[in-house]
Design a protein around this motif. Structure first.
Motif, PDB file in Angstrom:
ATOM      1  N   ALA A 138       0.715  -1.130  -0.072  1.00  0.00           N
ATOM      2  CA  ALA A 138       0.245  -0.054  -0.130  1.00  0.00           C
ATOM      3  C   ALA A 138       1.140   1.195   0.105  1.00  0.00           C
ATOM      4  CB  ALA A 138      -1.067   0.075   1.337  1.00  0.00           C
ATOM      5  N   SER A 139       0.224   2.110   0.200  1.00  0.00           N
ATOM      6  CA  SER A 139       0.635   3.694  -0.432  1.00  0.00           C
ATOM      7  C   SER A 139       1.020   4.076   1.425  1.00  0.00           C
ATOM      8  CB  SER A 139       0.098   4.357  -1.440  1.00  0.00           C
ATOM      9  OG  SER A 139      -1.434   4.639  -0.628  1.00  0.00           O
ATOM     10  N   THR A 140       0.541   3.703   2.003  1.00  0.00           N
ATOM     11  CA  THR A 140       0.646   4.199   3.796  1.00  0.00           C
ATOM     12  C   THR A 140       0.817   2.596   4.549  1.00  0.00           C
ATOM     13  OG1 THR A 140      -1.856   3.596   3.755  1.00  0.00           O
ATOM     14  CG2 THR A 140      -1.308   6.196   3.547  1.00  0.00           C
ATOM     15  N   THR A 141       1.263   3.468   6.038  1.00  0.00           N
ATOM     16  CA  THR A 141       2.172   2.798   6.820  1.00  0.00           C
ATOM     17  C   THR A 141       0.692   1.311   6.757  1.00  0.00           C
ATOM     18  OG1 THR A 141       3.210   3.761   7.742  1.00  0.00           O
ATOM     19  CG2 THR A 141       2.299   2.211   9.094  1.00  0.00           C
ATOM     20  N   VAL A 142       0.608   0.764   6.768  1.00  0.00           N
ATOM     21  CA  VAL A 142      -0.369  -0.772   7.198  1.00  0.00           C
ATOM     22  C   VAL A 142      -0.107  -1.183   8.451  1.00  0.00           C
ATOM     23  CG1 VAL A 142      -1.647  -2.437   6.170  1.00  0.00           C
ATOM     24  CG2 VAL A 142      -0.764  -0.784   4.994  1.00  0.00           C
ATOM     25  N   THR A 194       0.864 -13.107  20.118  1.00  0.00           N
ATOM     26  CA  THR A 194       0.370 -12.137  19.062  1.00  0.00           C
ATOM     27  C   THR A 194       0.248 -10.965  18.958  1.00  0.00           C
ATOM     28  OG1 THR A 194      -1.213 -14.073  18.351  1.00  0.00           O
ATOM     29  CG2 THR A 194      -2.009 -11.699  17.419  1.00  0.00           C
ATOM     30  N   ASN A 195       0.793  -9.947  18.024  1.00  0.00           N
ATOM     31  CA  ASN A 195       1.308  -8.170  18.653  1.00  0.00           C
ATOM     32  C   ASN A 195       1.461  -7.765  17.251  1.00  0.00           C
ATOM     33  OD1 ASN A 195       3.694 -10.338  19.507  1.00  0.00           O
ATOM     34  ND2 ASN A 195       3.569  -8.586  20.843  1.00  0.00           N
ATOM     35  N   SER A 196       0.763  -6.623  17.450  1.00  0.00           N
ATOM     36  CA  SER A 196       0.856  -5.285  15.892  1.00  0.00           C
ATOM     37  C   SER A 196       1.965  -4.880  15.399  1.00  0.00           C
ATOM     38  CB  SER A 196       0.356  -4.158  15.951  1.00  0.00           C
ATOM     39  OG  SER A 196      -1.573  -4.858  16.816  1.00  0.00           O
ATOM     40  N   LEU A 197       2.151  -5.421  14.314  1.00  0.00           N
ATOM     41  CA  LEU A 197       3.215  -4.810  13.240  1.00  0.00           C
ATOM     42  C   LEU A 197       3.489  -3.704  12.403  1.00  0.00           C
ATOM     43  CD1 LEU A 197       6.425  -4.892  12.954  1.00  0.00           C
ATOM     44  CD2 LEU A 197       5.361  -7.018  11.643  1.00  0.00           C
ATOM     45  N   PRO A 198       3.325  -2.313  12.653  1.00  0.00           N
ATOM     46  CA  PRO A 198       3.193  -1.045  11.541  1.00  0.00           C
ATOM     47  C   PRO A 198       4.391  -1.749  10.390  1.00  0.00           C
ATOM     48  CG  PRO A 198       4.673  -0.765  13.674  1.00  0.00           C
ATOM     49  CD  PRO A 198       3.995  -2.448  13.835  1.00  0.00           C
ATOM     50  N   VAL A 199       3.609  -1.366   9.520  1.00  0.00           N
ATOM     51  CA  VAL A 199       4.878  -1.742   8.853  1.00  0.00           C
ATOM     52  C   VAL A 199       4.723  -0.193   7.101  1.00  0.00           C
ATOM     53  CG1 VAL A 199       5.588  -2.997   6.573  1.00  0.00           C
ATOM     54  CG2 VAL A 199       5.134  -4.316   8.376  1.00  0.00           C
ATOM     55  N   PRO A 200       5.561   0.615   7.246  1.00  0.00           N
ATOM     56  CA  PRO A 200       5.411   1.525   6.168  1.00  0.00           C
ATOM     57  C   PRO A 200       5.408   1.492   5.056  1.00  0.00           C
ATOM     58  CG  PRO A 200       7.221   1.671   7.490  1.00  0.00           C
ATOM     59  CD  PRO A 200       6.647   0.159   7.964  1.00  0.00           C
ATOM     60  N   ALA A 201       4.802   1.977   3.326  1.00  0.00           N
ATOM     61  CA  ALA A 201       4.249   1.917   2.700  1.00  0.00           C
ATOM     62  C   ALA A 201       5.826   1.340   1.421  1.00  0.00           C
ATOM     63  CB  ALA A 201       3.794   2.732   2.180  1.00  0.00           C
ATOM     64  N   CYS A 202       5.012   0.476   0.849  1.00  0.00           N
ATOM     65  CA  CYS A 202       6.610  -0.606   0.121  1.00  0.00           C
ATOM     66  C   CYS A 202       7.695  -1.019   0.934  1.00  0.00           C
ATOM     67  CB  CYS A 202       7.213   0.002  -0.917  1.00  0.00           C
ATOM     68  SG  CYS A 202       5.249   1.144  -1.956  1.00  0.00           S
ATOM     69  N   THR A 225      13.138  -3.826  -2.672  1.00  0.00           N
ATOM     70  CA  THR A 225      14.065  -4.590  -3.259  1.00  0.00           C
ATOM     71  C   THR A 225      13.254  -4.047  -4.414  1.00  0.00           C
ATOM     72  OG1 THR A 225      13.275  -7.144  -3.607  1.00  0.00           O
ATOM     73  CG2 THR A 225      15.071  -6.377  -2.389  1.00  0.00           C
ATOM     74  N   ALA A 226      14.452  -4.154  -5.885  1.00  0.00           N
ATOM     75  CA  ALA A 226      13.376  -3.523  -7.071  1.00  0.00           C
ATOM     76  C   ALA A 226      12.964  -4.593  -7.186  1.00  0.00           C
ATOM     77  CB  ALA A 226      14.079  -2.693  -8.038  1.00  0.00           C
ATOM     78  N   GLU A 227      12.660  -5.957  -7.030  1.00  0.00           N
ATOM     79  CA  GLU A 227      11.815  -7.190  -7.529  1.00  0.00           C
ATOM     80  C   GLU A 227      10.670  -7.072  -6.742  1.00  0.00           C
ATOM     81  OE1 GLU A 227      11.922 -12.312  -8.278  1.00  0.00           O
ATOM     82  OE2 GLU A 227      14.061 -11.039  -7.390  1.00  0.00           O
ATOM     83  N   GLU A 228      10.941  -6.695  -5.346  1.00  0.00           N
ATOM     84  CA  GLU A 228       9.409  -6.809  -5.294  1.00  0.00           C
ATOM     85  C   GLU A 228       8.582  -5.553  -4.959  1.00  0.00           C
ATOM     86  OE1 GLU A 228      11.502  -9.044  -0.361  1.00  0.00           O
ATOM     87  OE2 GLU A 228      11.956  -6.455  -0.828  1.00  0.00           O
ATOM     88  N   ARG A 229       9.150  -4.282  -5.542  1.00  0.00           N
ATOM     89  CA  ARG A 229       7.912  -3.412  -5.664  1.00  0.00           C
ATOM     90  C   ARG A 229       7.644  -3.425  -7.345  1.00  0.00           C
ATOM     91  NH1 ARG A 229      10.282   1.493  -2.756  1.00  0.00           N
ATOM     92  NH2 ARG A 229       9.171   2.664  -4.670  1.00  0.00           N
ATOM     93  N   THR A 230       7.864  -4.021  -7.580  1.00  0.00           N
ATOM     94  CA  THR A 230       6.990  -3.934  -8.795  1.00  0.00           C
ATOM     95  C   THR A 230       5.446  -4.292  -8.696  1.00  0.00           C
ATOM     96  OG1 THR A 230       6.639  -6.685  -8.831  1.00  0.00           O
ATOM     97  CG2 THR A 230       8.843  -5.389  -9.828  1.00  0.00           C
ATOM     98  N   ALA A 231       4.755  -4.729  -7.762  1.00  0.00           N
ATOM     99  CA  ALA A 231       3.815  -4.678  -7.043  1.00  0.00           C
ATOM    100  C   ALA A 231       3.008  -3.069  -6.131  1.00  0.00           C
ATOM    101  CB  ALA A 231       3.481  -5.859  -6.767  1.00  0.00           C
ATOM    102  N   CYS A 232       4.917  -2.395  -6.448  1.00  0.00           N
ATOM    103  CA  CYS A 232       4.130  -2.059  -5.069  1.00  0.00           C
ATOM    104  C   CYS A 232       3.099  -0.402  -5.666  1.00  0.00           C
ATOM    105  CB  CYS A 232       5.510  -1.627  -3.894  1.00  0.00           C
ATOM    106  SG  CYS A 232       5.198  -0.283  -2.840  1.00  0.00           S
ATOM    107  N   ALA A 233       2.752   0.224  -4.507  1.00  0.00           N
ATOM    108  CA  ALA A 233       1.408   1.252  -5.387  1.00  0.00           C
ATOM    109  C   ALA A 233       2.561   2.617  -4.988  1.00  0.00           C
ATOM    110  CB  ALA A 233       0.695   1.187  -4.000  1.00  0.00           C
ATOM    111  N   SER A 234       3.499   2.448  -4.523  1.00  0.00           N
ATOM    112  CA  SER A 234       4.447   3.958  -5.116  1.00  0.00           C
ATOM    113  C   SER A 234       5.364   3.829  -5.890  1.00  0.00           C
ATOM    114  CB  SER A 234       4.873   4.580  -3.279  1.00  0.00           C
ATOM    115  OG  SER A 234       5.565   3.564  -3.006  1.00  0.00           O
TER     116      SER A 234
END
Length: 229
Positions: free
Chosen positions: A93-97, A148-156, A220-229
């Protein structure tokens, strides 16, 4: 009278000689072998002690047995190595999830010796009793934690949890006490009643003061192919 006195003197001299000749034998019966934990002979001595103890109770009329004791001289609790736990999460996503992540982690012990499983259990039994009595009540060979814990992950970004379990490390002397003299070294006739293994180190999780760290990195560049930003 002179003949009686002479006989007494000779008897005294004879007794003295016998007493002197008996000293080496007595010393041999209580000979102590001192080793460092890094010496391969230490593992051999532990195996011999374990085998003697296993045989001893089965043959009670023979003077065969060996007991293992541990005398810790230092103990320190510190974070163990940080390591990832659970799954990695990719945020396209384009925002932190914030993700809910379940994980389970088992931390085990380590020590100075490369010995069989049965011997290791016997050695750790002695170490646990001594360390728990002197330093802490939460020192165990294995600890498993599930959460079980909450993990905030920044965009991309890719996110995960890392954990550093607190480890209690004890250093001291292992002492092997044989019921009868035992041959430890090959190629020699010397036998030993006691073996002291210095710098014997045991490290195990304490089950408290553990650290859970939220980690993330850019895709990585390979992982970012499906990234929104």
């Amino acid at each position: 009278m002179p003949s009686i006195r002479r006989a007494s003197i000779l008897a005294g001299i004879t007794a003295g000689i016998l007493g002197l000749t008996a000293l080496p034998a007595a010393a041999a019966q209580n000979r102590t072998l001192t080793l460092d934990a890094s010496d391969p002979l230490a593992a051999k001595a532990l195996q011999i002690c374990y085998d003697a103890h296993e045989i001893g109770p089965a043959v009670p009329w023979q003077d065969i047995d060996c007991k293992i004791g541990y005398a810790p001289t230092a103990y320190q609790a510190a974070p163990g190595p940080e390591h990832p736990v659970g799954d990695r999460v990719l945020n396209y996503a384009s925002t932190t999830v914030t993700h809910t992540l379940a994980w389970s982690d088992t931390v085990t012990s380590s020590d100075s010796f490369e010995v069989s499983t049965s011997v290791k259990a016997a050695v750790w039994g002695a170490a646990e009793v001594a360390v728990t009595a002197k330093y802490t009540k939460t020192w165990t060979r294995s600890s498993t934690v599930s959460q079980t814990n909450s993990l905030p992950v920044p965009a991309c970004n890719v996110g995960w949890f890392s954990r550093a379990a607190e480890m209690g490390t004890a250093t001291g002397d292992l002492r092997l006490d044989f019921a009868s003299d035992a041959k430890i070294r090959s190629g020699t006739k010397k036998r030993y009643r006691h073996v002291v293994i210095k710098n014997s180190t045991f490290s195990a999780p304490t089950g408290k003061n553990d650290s859970l760290i939220a980690r993330s990195r850019a895709m990585t560049a390979e992982e970012r192919t499906a990234c929104a930003s």
